[in-house]
Design an enzyme around this catalytic site. Sequence first.
Site, PDB file in Angstrom:
ATOM      1  CB  ALA A 119       3.453 -36.664 -18.756  1.00 34.50           C
ATOM      2  CG  ASN A 175       3.158 -43.797 -14.925  1.00 32.93           C
ATOM      3  OD1 ASN A 175       3.443 -44.703 -14.159  1.00 32.93           O
ATOM      4  ND2 ASN A 175       2.578 -44.005 -16.092  1.00 32.93           N
ATOM      5  CG  HIS A 203       1.337 -33.136 -15.029  1.00 33.42           C
ATOM      6  ND1 HIS A 203       0.596 -34.027 -14.286  1.00 33.42           N
ATOM      7  CD2 HIS A 203       1.409 -33.662 -16.280  1.00 33.42           C
ATOM      8  CE1 HIS A 203       0.238 -35.042 -15.047  1.00 33.42           C
ATOM      9  NE2 HIS A 203       0.725 -34.847 -16.256  1.00 33.42           N
TER      10      HIS A 203
END
Length: 252
Positions: A119, A175, A203
């Site tokens: 991601a 993750n 993020h």
Amino acid sequence: MIRVGLLGCGNVAEVIASEGTGINITALYDFEHSHAEHLKELTGAPAFKKFEDFLSQDLDIVVEAASVGAVYEHAEDVLMSGKDIVILSVGALADTDFKNRLIKIAEEKNRKIRIPSGAVMGLDNLKIGQISPMSKVLLRTTKSPRSLRIETNEKTLVFSGRADECIKQYPKNINVAVALELATGHDVEVELWADPDIKRNMHEIFAEGDFGDFYLKIKNNPCPQNPATSYLAALSIITLLKNLEKPMIIGT
């Protein structure tokens, strides 16, 4: 052409099957067999009820797109059977003993454990931390309160600390932090925020070292089929698979 087995046949696997033109999917397995049967309609690959039957197929690489639990349960067997593995649920590798056990098996069997970028982006560049130590690596993740299963009407810091501590409280949201630790070879500090106004998972990566400093912000679009799944994560696996046999390698 590399023969691919999909371990986990949910939303990520469906993106791989529908958008991964040229990827040779030859076997399917999911704990929920109906998911594998659904993907069988898209790929034409056989769907197996037993993992042992799936693993006995003539595969070159197994792509895990299931869960941390699936990695714990099946990754060692995949490597022992002489097959490479792609691990998307990289949070399982926060367990140092388990990670080292997988690496040892891979070395003994001359196999590869491949970690997609998932991601986020920038992991390729951040691998320089393995040769030039970094002084700081911080991951700031912002999600909706609903996805974190909390209630708040304002932006709230729900966790601040090391990645190995975060995984105990928010195992489904770690993750990315583990992937950063593996790439940089440095402990990652994590800030996990809940923001009721955010529309997409975000993020932010901050890194500092002798090379200079690094900042990257990623706002993830969800998979069209499931808003809980990162579209970027699925695309990163397709990219990894498509580059395995290319004669020219880009990046570190």
